[in-house]
Scaffold this active site. Sequence first.
Site, PDB file in Angstrom:
ATOM      1  N   LYS A 105     -51.768 -19.378 -42.699  1.00 43.39           N
ATOM      2  CA  LYS A 105     -52.566 -18.197 -42.387  1.00 43.39           C
ATOM      3  C   LYS A 105     -52.540 -17.940 -40.888  1.00 43.39           C
ATOM      4  O   LYS A 105     -52.974 -18.782 -40.093  1.00 43.39           O
ATOM      5  CB  LYS A 105     -54.005 -18.375 -42.874  1.00 43.39           C
ATOM      6  N   CYS A 122     -57.215 -22.329 -35.572  1.00 40.61           N
ATOM      7  CA  CYS A 122     -58.143 -23.285 -34.952  1.00 40.61           C
ATOM      8  C   CYS A 122     -57.600 -23.759 -33.605  1.00 40.61           C
ATOM      9  O   CYS A 122     -56.393 -23.846 -33.394  1.00 40.61           O
ATOM     10  CB  CYS A 122     -58.337 -24.485 -35.859  1.00 40.61           C
ATOM     11  N   LYS A 139     -64.011 -21.687 -49.076  1.00 40.03           N
ATOM     12  CA  LYS A 139     -64.461 -21.750 -47.686  1.00 40.03           C
ATOM     13  C   LYS A 139     -63.614 -22.711 -46.871  1.00 40.03           C
ATOM     14  O   LYS A 139     -63.293 -23.816 -47.320  1.00 40.03           O
ATOM     15  CB  LYS A 139     -65.923 -22.187 -47.651  1.00 40.03           C
ATOM     16  N   ASN A 158     -55.705 -13.066 -40.085  1.00 39.11           N
ATOM     17  CA  ASN A 158     -57.054 -13.540 -39.855  1.00 39.11           C
ATOM     18  C   ASN A 158     -57.762 -12.474 -39.011  1.00 39.11           C
ATOM     19  O   ASN A 158     -57.200 -11.427 -38.700  1.00 39.11           O
ATOM     20  CB  ASN A 158     -57.015 -14.897 -39.145  1.00 39.11           C
ATOM     21  N   THR A 159     -58.983 -12.738 -38.618  1.00 38.80           N
ATOM     22  CA  THR A 159     -59.759 -11.726 -37.890  1.00 38.80           C
ATOM     23  C   THR A 159     -59.222 -11.463 -36.481  1.00 38.80           C
ATOM     24  O   THR A 159     -58.654 -12.338 -35.834  1.00 38.80           O
ATOM     25  CB  THR A 159     -61.229 -12.156 -37.769  1.00 38.80           C
TER      26      THR A 159
END
Length: 305
Positions: free
Chosen positions: A167, A132, A46, A194-195
Amino acid sequence: MVRDPSVNLSGLHLDNPVIPASGTFGFGWEFKDFYDINILGSFSFKGTTLEPRFGNDTPRIAECPEGMLNAVGLQNPGIEAVISQELPRLKTFFHKPVIANISGFSIEEYAKCCEMIDKEEQVGLIEVNVSCPNVRHGGMSFGTDPAMAAAVTKAVKAVTTKPVYIKLSPNVTDIVSIAKACEEAGADGISLINTLLGMRIDIRTGKPILANVMGGFSGPAIFPVALRMVYQVAHAVSVPVIGMGGVSTARDVLEMMMAGATAVQVGAANLRNPYACKEIIEQLPLEMERLGIEKLSDIIGGYKK
């Protein structure tokens, strides 16, 4: 004929290329009672930040045709708790090197977390999520700008000894330029995608379903987009690529590898079916036999050597 599904990821030997993606497999213990997770190539735990995070307000999950939206908000116990609690517990049931997924809101946070996790024997590879927001520069994601992604990469590589994979977010105009910037800054590999960014509206109320309004879109619907980006990046960089995005079958894994991925992560499929990775691993030798593939590593990039 014995089929060989093993791959090598920056010196890390994987029995097979199947890796549960970060955020969909917790820290492993949530799945260990379903099957022996040591059959996995590895798994990415996670997403972890310097400080504990409670995450976003609910609702933070929404269904979509052939996929889902999530706006969990990087809920995690923080790097110190991961090192002192989660990794010791993980060691009792998972006996392979794990992938540490690290997030941050400043370059200093990324570097600090990666320096701390790099010292952990169980961690074989560090995956740095640059999706982020940079809270010191207007909230723009580190992963949307080649210079910022490179700056994170350089800072992390300066304080680590283990392979570092960056990523990348697909929510950009040119993902190749960002991947190349990371490679030039010293990245040992690239993880993508990533999404995607999406949203849903409740037509009874006229309001967004997610409290955060928008969230990450994942699931089988995004597979063709992910495959295209993996292909573009894998053919533009010389470092290994971990492919992900909508993967749910053994055939999807083969497609990702033919596009150029050395290993493949499985995300949302784990949330729908806790046996998803187990079933994919069991099907891989059958698909290899059907296609006449002796060594799975031979198909990386589409070429049978």
